[in-house]
Scaffold this active site. Structure first.
Site, PDB file in Angstrom:
ATOM      1  N   LYS A  22      48.124  32.415  30.934  1.00 29.35           N
ATOM      2  CA  LYS A  22      46.709  33.071  30.447  1.00 29.35           C
ATOM      3  C   LYS A  22      46.636  32.223  28.917  1.00 29.35           C
ATOM      4  CE  LYS A  22      43.480  37.036  30.883  1.00 29.35           C
ATOM      5  NZ  LYS A  22      42.281  36.382  30.778  1.00 29.35           N
ATOM      6  N   THR A  25      40.555  34.596  27.136  1.00 25.37           N
ATOM      7  CA  THR A  25      39.929  36.070  27.938  1.00 25.37           C
ATOM      8  C   THR A  25      38.659  35.470  27.325  1.00 25.37           C
ATOM      9  OG1 THR A  25      39.909  38.006  27.736  1.00 25.37           O
ATOM     10  CG2 THR A  25      40.429  37.251  25.069  1.00 25.37           C
ATOM     11  N   GLU A  75      41.878  34.122  35.051  1.00 23.78           N
ATOM     12  CA  GLU A  75      41.696  35.416  34.573  1.00 23.78           C
ATOM     13  C   GLU A  75      42.774  35.680  35.865  1.00 23.78           C
ATOM     14  OE1 GLU A  75      40.590  37.172  31.906  1.00 23.78           O
ATOM     15  OE2 GLU A  75      38.928  35.883  30.873  1.00 23.78           O
TER      16      GLU A  75
END
Length: 114
Positions: A22, A25, A75
């Site tokens: 990941k 954000t 996500e």
């Protein structure tokens, strides 16, 4: 305004952050003050447990309507669910920010030792 030194993620997302999978954000303006080139500590939102450290690479504006499959993949959630979650967390907010980061090199070594 001081430069943030910590960031929180939902606990279910922290393994993806800690593994380096990941790398973005999505946040609102109140959480957009991260500075490219700085290192921040990652904590779980629910328990405030430190997970790793990340290096901030970029902070860029993002309109709600611009959220796409790439963001959903990052996500680890389907696009319709991601949009619903963002609307729940940030109701009636169209002006968002995408924060791009990478796992800090020292964090990856520490994780491999565990």
């Amino acid at each position: 305004m001081s430069v943030p030194t910590q960031i929180t993620f939902f606990e279910f997302l922290t393994p993806l952050v800690a593994s380096g999978q990941k790398t973005i954000t999505i946040r609102d303006k109140s959480e957009s003050h991260y500075v490219p080139g700085t290192r921040v500590e990652v904590f779980t939102l629910e328990t405030q447990r430190k997970v790793c450290e990340i290096d901030i690479l970029a902070v860029e504006p993002l309109k709600f309507d611009e959220i796409n499959e790439f963001h959903a993949e990052q996500e680890a959630i389907e696009l319709p669910k991601l949009k619903a979650l963002i609307q729940e967390i940030y109701p009636n907010i169209d002006e968002l920010y995408v924060i791009t980061y990478q796992l800090a090199k020292s964090s990856s070594a520490r994780i491999m030792v565990k």
